[in-house]
Design a protein around this motif. Sequence first.
Motif, mmCIF file in Angstrom:
data_model
loop_
_atom_site.group_PDB
_atom_site.id
_atom_site.type_symbol
_atom_site.label_atom_id
_atom_site.label_comp_id
_atom_site.label_asym_id
_atom_site.label_seq_id
_atom_site.Cartn_x
_atom_site.Cartn_y
_atom_site.Cartn_z
ATOM 1 N N ASN A 137 -50.624 26.813 52.075
ATOM 2 C CA ASN A 137 -49.774 25.790 52.690
ATOM 3 C C ASN A 137 -48.481 26.421 53.181
ATOM 4 O OD1 ASN A 137 -50.494 22.976 50.441
ATOM 5 N ND2 ASN A 137 -51.562 23.737 52.235
ATOM 6 N N GLN A 138 -47.894 27.276 52.350
ATOM 7 C CA GLN A 138 -46.618 27.878 52.711
ATOM 8 C C GLN A 138 -46.745 28.745 53.957
ATOM 9 O OE1 GLN A 138 -44.403 30.607 53.019
ATOM 10 N NE2 GLN A 138 -42.978 28.901 53.358
ATOM 11 N N SER A 169 -39.340 25.331 50.083
ATOM 12 C CA SER A 169 -40.698 25.409 50.632
ATOM 13 C C SER A 169 -41.438 24.087 50.534
ATOM 14 C CB SER A 169 -41.524 26.445 49.874
ATOM 15 O OG SER A 169 -40.875 27.670 49.883
ATOM 16 N N VAL A 179 -45.706 21.076 52.547
ATOM 17 C CA VAL A 179 -45.492 22.523 52.519
ATOM 18 C C VAL A 179 -45.882 23.170 53.852
ATOM 19 C CG1 VAL A 179 -45.993 24.647 51.255
ATOM 20 C CG2 VAL A 179 -46.029 22.464 50.055
ATOM 21 N N ASP A 180 -47.095 22.825 54.332
ATOM 22 C CA ASP A 180 -47.559 23.454 55.568
ATOM 23 C C ASP A 180 -46.735 23.010 56.766
ATOM 24 O OD1 ASP A 180 -48.840 21.094 54.776
ATOM 25 O OD2 ASP A 180 -50.496 21.372 56.180
ATOM 26 N N ALA A 186 -43.700 25.041 56.868
ATOM 27 C CA ALA A 186 -44.044 26.370 57.371
ATOM 28 C C ALA A 186 -44.131 26.334 58.894
ATOM 29 C CB ALA A 186 -45.355 26.832 56.754
ATOM 30 N N HIS A 187 -44.730 25.253 59.424
ATOM 31 C CA HIS A 187 -44.827 25.123 60.885
ATOM 32 C C HIS A 187 -43.442 25.031 61.525
ATOM 33 C CE1 HIS A 187 -49.102 23.271 60.283
ATOM 34 N NE2 HIS A 187 -49.076 24.584 60.093
ATOM 35 N N ILE A 197 -40.188 27.830 58.202
ATOM 36 C CA ILE A 197 -39.700 28.284 56.896
ATOM 37 C C ILE A 197 -40.753 29.186 56.265
ATOM 38 C CG2 ILE A 197 -39.072 27.572 54.554
ATOM 39 C CD1 ILE A 197 -37.967 24.977 55.761
ATOM 40 N N PHE A 198 -40.325 30.349 55.860
ATOM 41 C CA PHE A 198 -41.244 31.291 55.227
ATOM 42 C C PHE A 198 -40.716 31.652 53.856
ATOM 43 C CE2 PHE A 198 -42.689 35.460 53.988
ATOM 44 C CZ PHE A 198 -44.013 35.492 54.379
ATOM 45 N N MET A 199 -41.585 31.658 52.870
ATOM 46 C CA MET A 199 -41.165 32.103 51.546
ATOM 47 C C MET A 199 -41.968 33.337 51.143
ATOM 48 S SD MET A 199 -40.794 30.118 47.937
ATOM 49 C CE MET A 199 -42.317 30.158 47.069
ATOM 50 N N THR A 249 -55.432 33.196 60.519
ATOM 51 C CA THR A 249 -55.546 31.753 60.298
ATOM 52 C C THR A 249 -54.158 31.120 60.231
ATOM 53 O OG1 THR A 249 -57.510 32.226 58.988
ATOM 54 C CG2 THR A 249 -56.635 29.998 58.853
ATOM 55 N N ALA A 250 -53.253 31.762 59.500
ATOM 56 C CA ALA A 250 -51.899 31.222 59.344
ATOM 57 C C ALA A 250 -51.204 31.093 60.695
ATOM 58 C CB ALA A 250 -51.101 32.119 58.398
ATOM 59 N N GLU A 309 -52.968 28.380 62.959
ATOM 60 C CA GLU A 309 -52.706 27.017 62.489
ATOM 61 C C GLU A 309 -51.284 26.597 62.866
ATOM 62 O OE1 GLU A 309 -54.733 24.655 60.706
ATOM 63 O OE2 GLU A 309 -56.196 26.009 61.609
ATOM 64 N N THR A 310 -50.360 27.533 62.744
ATOM 65 C CA THR A 310 -48.977 27.226 63.107
ATOM 66 C C THR A 310 -48.862 26.971 64.607
ATOM 67 O OG1 THR A 310 -48.202 28.543 61.256
ATOM 68 C CG2 THR A 310 -46.594 28.086 62.981
ATOM 69 N N LYS A 330 -51.199 25.927 66.536
ATOM 70 C CA LYS A 330 -51.860 24.664 66.841
ATOM 71 C C LYS A 330 -50.895 23.487 66.638
ATOM 72 C CE LYS A 330 -55.187 22.623 64.431
ATOM 73 N NZ LYS A 330 -56.433 22.542 63.663
ATOM 74 N N MET A 384 -45.267 36.298 61.227
ATOM 75 C CA MET A 384 -45.081 34.873 61.502
ATOM 76 C C MET A 384 -43.747 34.566 62.168
ATOM 77 S SD MET A 384 -47.073 33.072 58.356
ATOM 78 C CE MET A 384 -47.208 31.537 59.250
#
Lengths: 438, 481, 246
Positions: B435-436, C48, C72-73, C76-77, C80-82, C101-102, C105-106, C108, C162
């Motif tokens: 998710n993060q 996060s 959370v996701d 991230a979009h 914000i990155f942790m 994938t990450a 998805e972002t 998208k 990212m």
Amino acid sequence: MSFQDKLLDSFIAFEQVIDIDNPIHTYRKNALNRFESEGFPTKKDELWKYTSLKSIIQKDYSLSVKSNPNVGLKDIKKYSINDIDSFKIVFVDGVFNPFLSNTTHDGMDVCVLSAAISKNKYKKTINKYFNKIVPDDQSLASLNTSYTQEGAYIHIPKSVLPEDPIQILHFSSGKNKPLWLQPRNVIIVEENARVEIIERHQSLRTHHGVTNSLTEIYAEKNSFIDYYKIQNDLETSNLIDNTFIDQKRDSNVRVHTFSFGGKLTRNNLNFYHKGENIQSTLKGLTILEGDQHVDHNTLVNHAQPNCESHQDYKGIFSERSVGVFNGKILVDQIAQKTNAFQQNNNILIDNKAKVNSKPQLEIFADDVKCSHGCTIGQLDKEALFYLKSRGIPEKEAIALLTYGFANSILKSVNIPSLKKRINSLISKKLGVDLGFDL
Amino acid sequence: MAYTEEELKKQLETKEYEYGFYTDIDSETFPVGLSEEIVIAISKKKNEPKWMTDWRLDAFKIWKGMKKPSWSNLKYNEPDYQAISYYSAPKKKPNLKSLDEVDPELLKTFNKLGISIDEQKRLSGVAMDVVVDSVSVATSFKDTLEEKGIIFCSISDAIKNHPKLVRKYIGTVIPKRDNYFAALNSAVFSDGSFCYIPKGVKCPMELSTYFRINQAGTGQFERTLLIADESSYVSYLEGCTAPSRDENQLHAAVVELIALDDAEIKYSTVQNWFPGDKDGNGGVFNFVTKRGICHDRSKISWTQVETGSAVTWKYPSCVLKGNDSIGEFYSIAVTNNFQQADTGTKMIHIGKNTKSTIISKGVSAGKSQNSYRGLVKISPMAENARNFSQCDSLLMGNECGAHTFPYIEAQNKSAQIEHEASTSKIGEDQIFYCNQRGIDTEKAIALIVNGFSKEVLNKLPMEFAVEAQKLLEISLEGSVG
Amino acid sequence: MLEIENLHCKIDGKTILKGINLKIKKGEIHAIMGPNGSGKSTLANVISGHEDYEVTKGSIYFDNKEINELGVDERAHEGIFMSFQYPVEIPGVTVTNFIKTAINETRKSQGLDDMSSSEMLKKIREKANLLDMDSNFLSRSLNEGFSGGEKKRNEIFQMAMMEPKLAVLDETDSGLDIDALKIVANGVVKCSNDDNSVLVITHYQRLLDYIVPDKVHVIMDGKVVKSGNKDLAKKIEVVGYDWLKN
């Protein structure tokens, strides 16, 4: 008349001798009905796939002895661990022998079941516990229940911590016609109490008898039970050992089974969890030769959250011997955070020896850690070569590696004199003396 | 390397069983029920020789005397074998040379499935022997295969055109009396595939068959016979999808593989029969018997991705008869909703220096039950046999079950057997981590499940791997609370 | 960029953050220090959007938008990155497939098409070089069997890929030897520019020798008790936290 019919027909006569008004009578009668409808298990029964009772039940056996056999201390001395002044309950041919025993009612009860089920003072306890953990669907357990009469009765009250292990010794004199014995042991360990028990079935002379033993163990809150089964009988005797263990929360029960002797040995070892934070340990070491056959059938039913179980069974099989391991971990839906492990390792020494292993997981909860592993193989050839290159003869080298293989089972034996005894049994079995113990 | 395709992602968004449609093709269907007359009629309809009719009748006699197996960990309503029609064939004559001659309705079906034959032909070089219900209606690439002497046709054609081969091998790996469903199949099998790879020939393309159940109340009794002659190689793909129906449908296929000396057979399956709806209604009963026999130095490798069927009962097995032969089994079984799967393998070691590998991955979600049941048997004469087995289960949610029943029987001291099994769940920390990084929960689960299944997915031919990943994702939809 | 107002939060019924105020502008690097159990990692998790942490009072603004309710996701979009203190293992999923994938998805979520394979590959190579990672590493399962250093490097690699607006580095220096620390810190510095911000959470001052902060905040018992420039970190290294009590 088949032996099964004999068991059914003899029941009325058996019960007439003893007290028919006793509440145990109902248990006996119902159990007999169950046994009558189910009969002896056959190889078609999934739990008996690899062990056949056919040749055993084709023979005829006496169900009790007519006269008390004359067995003295010298006859049994070598089978008990005498360097500790411990309590002992000794039976010969199914009959309690007070001369050889050392029982007590002082602060705890270490006595015979026949007394416990007939005396008023035990009525409450017997009503609370007797046959409460024994399932209805195992015909051999039902058969034992139907003939319940004698066995060990051990009751450790709250917070009592006996110093020495208690021994339960069942002897067959071999002086009578082959016997079919059905001892029943009931062991109750109350809250915060602790006990160590050593159980042994032994023939004193070549004897083609069968023992169908049943032990009920009740571990109350925060109790600790260390139970050792020594199976080193003569190569003609057969043993069916049914053990059912009821564990309440925070209890810890460990059962070690050492199977070195006997013709056919079947261990049904069942753990049922009735509370959280329980620990169960099942360990087994099997060393067989000749035509010996040992079948370990285990069940750990994780029925509550946050419990742990560890199973570790090792076997070494020579000549035409057969080892069976059929272990099951059953995790109910509510038993979250279960940790259950099962390990079965086997070494085949000769080509005629056989191992059948069936380590099973049945899991209905998602947040669990369960695993099992099984190996079948030989002693490490490289290691053998290494030892021999250091001048250790083959026989000793094999023994050394075997000791190493068995070590994980032995190292958790907490009674030093017992450990020593098992060590000497192993070295005798392997035909060597390494001059040290594990 | 390619992990996900955008088009696959779109598939994910449809919640209902996406291949659940029904094609209206004129069919000729036998009256329901099973009797000696029906068996004879099936045989007659297919113009079979007498030996084949007799063979079927013998199987029927055996079946009548058998009891249904009750030992597997499955609960289901026993099908009424007298309420099933045992033969159904598209009415239009199936002897077609090109796709243009195929029923347009049928072509539409294939397009919906996304397995357009044209596309498959042109792009992947896969020869298709398409089976709709019980009779082959289209074959392709025959010429190429004929050049090499490879026979790839329907089993009915093989009975007519290659009777010697069929007669020599049929029923040799799976005897008629092997089990209840094998006996039933032997009596009434409708059609299926036959394949023969001659000595020393390496089949130049992946052979593939798509199956469909397409006729209400019609049982599907496929029969596949695959013979790889000495030193030959073949990779065979089998894929299934079925339209959704309310009543339960029975599927009882038999697959026999014969790998002669030094031959290698790779048999891959993606199984996606209709699993029933989310309330557990309908769905296919899949009772399949698959077994291969390995002669000296040969190898049989089974790879399967099982996502469909309401009830699956299936143990692709290897009889390692020849010395130095190898058997492999790679399986992923995903169950969701009310599905039940009881699957695994048998590795029977008979020859010397035989090896087997079993990798089984089970994913259970919803209220489903997923069991691995396997046998590793080392016979007394199987010197130096080796087996490695690994069975891992992943549980999603708290209403499903994952079970492992391995039977290990060793009768030779030189055997070396290792079996491992574990059970785990998808960790909340894994989901949070994904998710993060911007990956939503559903996608995260698909990613983790794909990772879990990777050892098996890697064994699939490329064009199947993509489809398999798609199926894994589809079958786990809605399993996230 | 990030603005935190009077943030209170609890986990398992226990209040951890008791009124945090923090403002990080575009292009700034901030550091948060504090003794064990002061709430540093909690702050990272709350930013996060970890669901176990319940925000009981206060707000978090990102790019002038309140994000308290975002998942959370979704955060991230937003960019914000942790970087995790303990990165999670995902067996069977390669580093490459995971990052692909990450990123897609972002993209998208932003209405963009997938990044083309060639562009992705180019970027992966470039960022891997930046962190001195060999290509072997990219085909291994995510964090599975990675050493502590490899895990941290992988976190910064993902950050570089990212290109977040805000990077929260939670104890990124823990478990790193000095060489690995330099590589990781250098990677962070190279990625930071006038348009993004970094929040470094650390126990020790040594990381701050390489990632030089514009501001240093000390958290104790769920509150910012002291803010200052990089010299504050140096002082803490020498005298510890006791002087800041009460």
